[in-house]
Every structure is written in structure tokens, then in C-alpha cells.
Scaffold this active site. Structure first.
Site, PDB file in Angstrom:
ATOM      1  N   HIS A 141       0.840  -1.323   0.129  1.00  0.00           N
ATOM      2  CA  HIS A 141      -0.124   0.062   0.041  1.00  0.00           C
ATOM      3  C   HIS A 141       0.870   1.157  -0.108  1.00  0.00           C
ATOM      4  O   HIS A 141       0.332   2.401  -0.221  1.00  0.00           O
ATOM      5  CB  HIS A 141      -0.904   0.102   1.229  1.00  0.00           C
ATOM      6  CG  HIS A 141      -0.536   0.328   2.270  1.00  0.00           C
ATOM      7  ND1 HIS A 141      -0.245  -0.513   3.415  1.00  0.00           N
ATOM      8  CD2 HIS A 141      -0.529   1.587   2.848  1.00  0.00           C
ATOM      9  CE1 HIS A 141       0.098  -0.203   4.566  1.00  0.00           C
ATOM     10  NE2 HIS A 141      -0.056   1.332   4.484  1.00  0.00           N
ATOM     11  N   ASP A 198       1.245  -7.769   2.492  1.00  0.00           N
ATOM     12  CA  ASP A 198       1.389  -6.067   1.919  1.00  0.00           C
ATOM     13  C   ASP A 198       2.888  -5.942   1.904  1.00  0.00           C
ATOM     14  O   ASP A 198       3.361  -5.113   2.876  1.00  0.00           O
ATOM     15  CB  ASP A 198       0.372  -5.341   3.217  1.00  0.00           C
ATOM     16  CG  ASP A 198       0.357  -3.904   2.941  1.00  0.00           C
ATOM     17  OD1 ASP A 198       0.938  -3.563   1.585  1.00  0.00           O
ATOM     18  OD2 ASP A 198      -0.224  -3.359   3.538  1.00  0.00           O
ATOM     19  N   SER A 227       3.895   2.276   8.456  1.00  0.00           N
ATOM     20  CA  SER A 227       3.775   1.384   7.332  1.00  0.00           C
ATOM     21  C   SER A 227       5.127   1.106   6.846  1.00  0.00           C
ATOM     22  O   SER A 227       5.581   2.184   6.284  1.00  0.00           O
ATOM     23  CB  SER A 227       2.531   1.680   6.517  1.00  0.00           C
ATOM     24  OG  SER A 227       1.517   1.474   6.787  1.00  0.00           O
TER      25      SER A 227
END
Ligand code: ARG
Length: 670
Positions: free
Chosen positions: A84, A206, A606
Site C-alpha cells: 500500500h 502487504d 507502514s
């Protein structure tokens, strides 16, 4: 003092202290935590984490793009981050013929790696506490100017910690030739989509893989075919041994924004006013978009990115409200502030501080609420924005219209204008809007007039739009009345309020000397540490700390977009062909996918490396559970969990789905 009161006080003090796993620490000051870290299983030294004299872990961690983290995993510039985080770059490289989002992309050699225009990564060269230098009269701009001349691609900035009580100089080196090396298909990298976002059990792969390129002197340079892979000072060893419950974990990355020290008035605003308003407004928008998506597969794709963007914070805020209420953060803070006020009463410099803070909140709260209301209603509409976009972009409007459906935008506009009119505080409704609504009879009728008559509803008629086009007119009304003076990332960050926190934090350090103070997150490099752990999700319902490929397959459903497992992964699972990634868990032969830990993280973390006690990479952080999200304000070790993709799943997908195990040759696998 009665015994009961004493007990109450002790409990209150304990509850306000930094808990074992709470905190996001500055790497240059991590020596103050190292004893605690070592007692929890960290085997290395503070110098291994951050040093300016020798290569240290900080040389293997980068700010990826403008708001994510990445980590180096080879001596040749190979970098891991989340899918992402790479999403925008992957999307830019994709076309109908080369749809890397849907099918993934794997370079078969360096020559096939794809340059990502506009993508940058920043390494931290060093950080320095310059509070005293500034106090001695040195000029911040001059300090920055000198630092930026220290090396090629250097950038410097000053960052304030503890509301300005400490100022640090950060010196960065920015690289701008970054290339895509590999990414799984979205059905792996985004598996579970918005349905599983912020949720455990999680089965998302991810991750994505990039490479940093440099000039022949190993220095940053704009893209050039002559550039060569960057040789970092340090890269992470990848552990293939996995993690067990209780293992030490450390997250090294760029957390964006927390508010751990705000007073009860701020928490009350967040939990009882701001979040509920934003959640309700987003629920309405999501309902409208979801219904349209369910009716038409084209709209499902067209509005997927918008839906995801709205839903991400929407779910996060719900967890935040729930968590703050469950923890009783407002009441706890009130009690703490009562004791603070009693302590401060005979200290002239602090005696009136809380009152003055409260008054500042009182003065700004309604206007800030209005500012947030604009952002979440009228400023979310596409059509009024098209007028401004057309002015800025001329006729090249195709990218905006590709994801625009006038019927959906009209429905959103009706809902949002009605909400705006209903929620706006007394006396703050723009007169021009009141006039429009009166003229056409209702908010709905006014919106119909705008959407029926604007030339901006259709890209083919944009060129015919006049200056008094009704959409342009609506945009003007909105922008003329928008309280832009209140722009701030949260109420407490308004200058009039923020400026008082500098004194408050100084006072707290005297009042509460036992408390471990860490600076709020501000997108500077931080260390958080904790351990791998499951948790009790609900009474009688324990969530284990890991998930496996069997769980991916159990969620498989070709009819549900978010759960449509790629055929190649089904085939691998059916054959049990896991190669070196296979492990036996509870007697099952499978592949680990994600795991939970107690690290204090937030947005910006992230892509952060998850590091074990020996300093080896065991995972990539990508989310929290939604029940954890109040940790931006109060961390609760019993439920706060960050979610990481297990590095063994990354290797497995790279090898078995990507056929790119040649990349392992340049990594240090252990
Ligand atoms: N919740 C994570 C974060 O805040 C992941 C968001 C991207 N994933 C998604 N399914 N929308 O960034």
C-alpha cells in the site's frame, strides 16, 4: 490523607506512566531505554541502533515517499516496504496492457526494473539537539544551510519535540532514482481489501520491492540509465527462523502523528465531538458509494480508491472512540489535571496554566469544528472542485473524470449539504448558501440546480463553462467562507493552543518526574519495542499471534473481490509446495502469513522493519487492529497490537508466485 485517597492517587499515577511497551523513542537518545530493551530480549547496543561514527541500523531505514517507511535488505540497494506504500508508484507504471496492480510485476533481471518517476527515499544522516545553540542566538536557517552543504542530495530541517522544549536538526540524504523490482498482485498485496483493513485475523501480503540507484560515486542522482545500484552503509539480515509468542520485537520507522499529552478538553473534543461527526458523515458517504458500487461493476472499480480512502480513517476513528471510552481517558485525564492543578496552585509560573489552556480550547473549539465540518462535507465533493482543477490543468482533465460519476457526486452533494446545514454552529452558515437554499426551496433543489446546469458534469463540455457556472459559484461560496485560519492537523495543534503546551510539558516533568516522557510522533525516525503477542479480543475469545496460508485459502471466494485468491496460490496450496518457506504448526504443514506484536506504532510506520532481538528482519509492519487506534492518545498494552507481514511470507511469495528467488542471492538470509 486517607488510605483510600492514597490508593486512588497511586493508581492514577501508575496509569499515566509510560507502560512497558508504550513509547516511540528518538534513536539518538535510545541509550536511556537500552537497559529495559535488553531485559526484554534485545541483544545489541544503543550504538547498533544509531551511531554517527559507524554504520548502524538507522542507515538501513528510509522514509519512503512522503509518509511511509522502508528498509534495505541487500548491499545493492534492495528495499522492502508495503504494497500500500508502493501503490501509487505501481499504479503510475500500470496500463491496460501492463496491469501490475492486478497481475503483479517481477523484474527478471536488473535491466527490467522500472524507474518510478517522482518517488524518493530519504536516509537520516544524523540528528542533533540544537536547543542550546538556538538559545545562544544561532539562527536555525543558517544551521540548516550549513548542514545542507555537507553532502550531495542533503536536506535538513529542524523538528520540535515536546512542543518546542527541544529542537532537533535532522539531516537527510535524498535519493531520487528508485525502481520497482517486484510486487505481488493486489489479490495478495491487498488481500482482504477494506473488509479486513484494521482487522485481525489478517492475511494480507502487504509488501513490495524497490531498488535505490545512485551515480558512479554512490551519491544521489536523478534517473539515468548509467546509474548503478546504491551501496548502503548497512542492510538488514533477514531471519528465516520466524517468531514465537513473547519474542522481542522492535519497530524502526517514521510514525506520523500522536497526541499523548493533550489535556482532557482535547480528548473530550476528539471522542465526543470530532470523531463522531466525522464517522457519521463518512458512514453516509460510504453508504451512497457502496450502494452504487453494488449496482454496477464499473462503478465498483471507479470508486474503489475513493471508497478505500474514506473507509481507512472511518474505521480507525471508530476504534479510537471505542478505546478512549473504554479506557475512560477523559475522566482519567481530568483526575490527573485536578492533582496537577493542586500541585501548581502555589507555583506562579504554572498556577493559571490549565485555566488558560482550557480557555484557549473554549475559544477555538467551535471554529475548529466548523473547519472540520467543511473538510468532511462540502470539500469532499468532486463537481465544485472540477472548476478549480480545470483552471489549473487546462483541458487535461481526463484523470479526474475517469473516477467521477455525476449521479453519485450529486447524491453525495445532497447528503453533504444537508448535513452541513444541519450541523453548522449557529451563525456560521454562509449567507450566500442560505440565500441559495431559500431561492431554490431546499438543499436538494439547490444541488439539483447546480448538477443540472453546470458544464463541469461532463468532460466534453468543460470548455464551455463560464465564470458563473453554478459549480464554480458553489466552489467560490465554499472557499470564501472556509475557515482556513483554523487549518491544523488537530484542534490542539492550533497555534494559540499548541504554544501553551510547551509550558505544560515542562510543568509535567516537574510534577510527574517518574513518568517516562517520549516526544509525540512527528514523522521523525523513532524506535518502538515490544513483543510478539496475541490478546484477548473479547471475553472468552483469544486471538492468536499468527495467521497462515491455510487461513488465506479459508477466506477464498471468487465471488467476493476482496477474497478472490489468485489461482497460482490455490495451486501451490493444493500441492503443499512450500519449498523452504514451509513450516509445521500444530501438526499442519503451512506458511506463516501475518503476526501481532505490542509495538506502539501509528500511521507512517507502514513499511517499517520489524526487528528481532538480534537485529534481524522478521517482518514488515503494515497496520494496527482497529481496537488499538486510541494508542495515538492513550496506549493500552492489553489490547494495542500492530500487524506485520511475516518475512517468510514475503520470501515465499517472491519465490513461488514471483519466480524471483534470484533476489535472495543478494540478501543476507539466516
Ligand atoms: N490501515 C492501514 C493504514 O492505515 C492500511 C491502509 C491501506 N489498506 C487498505 N485496505 N485500505 O495505512
Amino acid at each position: 490523607m486517607t488510605k483510600r485517597l492514597l490508593l486512588l492517587l497511586t493508581a492514577a499515577i501508575l496509569s499515566m506512566q509510560a507502560f512497558a511497551d508504550e513509547g516511540m523513542w528518538l534513536p539518538s537518545l535510545v541509550s536511556s531505554r537500552i537497559k529495559d530493551m535488553r531485559s526484554k530480549g534485545f541483544r545489541l547496543s544503543a550504538d547498533d541502533i544509531y551511531s554517527i561514527n559507524k554504520a548502524s541500523m538507522k542507515d538501513a531505514v528510509v522514509l519512503f515517499g512522503r509518509g511511509c517507511t522502508g528498509e534495505l535488505v541487500s548491499g545493492e540497494g534492495l528495499l522492502l516496504t508495503n504494497h500500500h506504500c508502493g501503490y501509487g508508484s505501481i499504479q503510475k507504471l500500470s496500463s491496460i496492457d501492463h496491469d501490475y496492480l492486478t497481475y503483479g510485476f517481477w523484474a527478471k533481471s536488473r535491466g527490467e526494473e522500472l524507474p518510478c518517476e517522482g518517488l524518493t527515499v530519504d536516509f537520516l544522516v544524523r540528528m542533533e539537539d540544537i536547543t542550546d545553540r538556538l538559545a545562544d542566538g544561532e539562527d536555525a536557517a543558517a544551521i540548516i544551510g550549513v548542514a545542507e552543504k555537507e553532502g550531495k542530495g542533503y536536506r535538513a530541517s529542524t523538528e520540535s519535540m515536546y512542543y518546542g522544549n527541544q529542537i532537533f536538526l535532522f539531516v537527510w540524504q535524498r535519493f531520487e532514482d528508485i525502481r520497482l523490482v517486484g510486487t505481488p498482485p493486489s489479490a495478495i498485496g491487498k488481500f482482504g481489501g477494506d473488509t479486513d483493513n484494521w482487522i485481525w485475523p489478517r492475511h494480507t501480503g502487504d509488501f513490495s520491492i524497490f531498488r535505490i540507484y545512485a551515480d558512479k560515486d554512490n551519491a544521489p542522482a536523478a534517473y539515468s540509465a548509467e546509474n548503478v545500484p546504491y551501496k548502503p552503509k548497512r542492510h538488514f539480515t533477514v531471519s528465516t527462523k520466524g517468531v514465537a509468542e513473547g519474542d522481542f520485537t522492535m519497530i524502526y520507522g517514521f510514525p506520523g502523528n500522536t497526541q499523548e499529552y493533550v489535556i482532557s478538553d482535547a480528548v473530550d473534543y476528539i471522542a465526543n465531538v470530532s470523531d463522531p461527526m466525522k464517522i457519521a458523515l463518512r458512514t453516509r458517504r460510504l453508504d451512497i458509494i457502496s450502494a452504487a458500487q453494488a449496482s454496477d461493476p464499473h462503478i465498483r472499480i471507479q470508486y474503489a480508491a475513493k471508497h478505500a480512502a474514506i473507509a481507512n480513517a472511518w474505521k480507525k476513528w471508530q476504534g479510537e472512540v471505542l478505546g478512549l471510552k473504554r479506557l475512560g481517558t477523559v475522566e482519567k485525564k481530568r483526575e490527573y489535571e485536578r492533582r496537577f492543578a493542586a500541585w501548581a496552585a502555589d507555583k506562579p509560573q504554572y498556577a493559571h496554566l490549565l485555566d488558560s489552556m482550557r480557555a484557549a480550547y473554549g475559544r477555538n473549539r467551535e471554529a475548529y469544528y466548523t473547519y472540520e465540518l467543511y473538510n468532511e462535507t462540502l470539500l469532499t465533493l468532486d463537481l465544485p472542485l472540477m472548476a478549480r482543477r480545470a483552471a489549473a490543468n487546462g483541458n487535461d482533465m481526463s484523470k479526474y473524470y475517469r473516477d467521477f460519476n455525476p449521479d453519485i457526486d450529486r447524491a453525495l452533494a445532497k447528503a453533504m449539504l444537508a448535513e452541513f446545514a444541519a450541523r453548522i454552529p449557529e451563525g456560521r452558515m454562509p449567507q450566500a448558501l442560505t440565500d441559495k437554499v431559500a431561492r431554490y426551496g431546499s438543499t436538494d433543489a439547490y444541488i439539483d440546480y447546480v448538477y443540472d446546469n453546470s458544464k463541469y458534469v461532463d468532460p466534453r463540455t468543460v470548455g464551455e463553462a463560464s465564470a458563473d457556472d453554478p459549480a464554480a459559484e458553489l466552489y467560490d461560496i465554499v472557499m470564501k467562507n472556509y475557515p482556513r485560519g483554523y487549518r491544523a492537523r488537530n484542534l490542539s495543534d492550533l497555534k494559540e493552543i499548541r504554544s501553551r503546551y510547551g509550558t505544560y510539558l515542562r510543568a509535567l516533568r516537574e510534577f510527574d518526574p517518574e513518568r517516562a516522557f517520549f516526544p509525540d510522533a512527528n514523522l521523525t525516525l523513532r524506535v518502538a519495542y515490544g513483543k510478539v503477542a496475541g490478546y484477548e479480543y473479547a471475553d472468552g475469545e483469544y486471538h492468536r499471534h499468527f495467521t497462515t496460508l491455510d487461513g488465506v485459502i479459508a477466506k477464498d471466494n471468487p465471488d467476493i473481490y476482496d477474497y478472490n485468491v489468485p489461482q497460482v496460490l490455490r495451486d501451490i496450496h493444493r500441492k503443499g509446495d512450500y519449498g523452504r518457506s514451509g513450516v509445521t504448526i500444530d501438526g499442519r504443514h503451512t506458511v506463516p502469513v501475518c503476526f501481532l506484536a505490542t509495538n506502539h506504532t501509528t500511521g507512517g510506520n507502514s513499511g517499517s522493519p520489524v526487528i528481532n532481538g538480534r537485529g534481524e528482519l522478521v517482518g514488515i509492519n503494515f497496520d494496527r487492529t482497529w481496537r488499538s487506534t486510541m494508542s495515538d492518545i492513550e496506549f493500552d498494552p492489553s489490547v494495542c497490537r500492530n500487524i506485520s507481514v511475516d518475512i517468510r511470507y514475503v520470501l515465499f511469495i517472491t519465490d513461488k508466485v514471483g519466480g524471483a528467488s534470484y533476489l535472495f542471492d543478494e540478501m543476507t538470509l539466516k
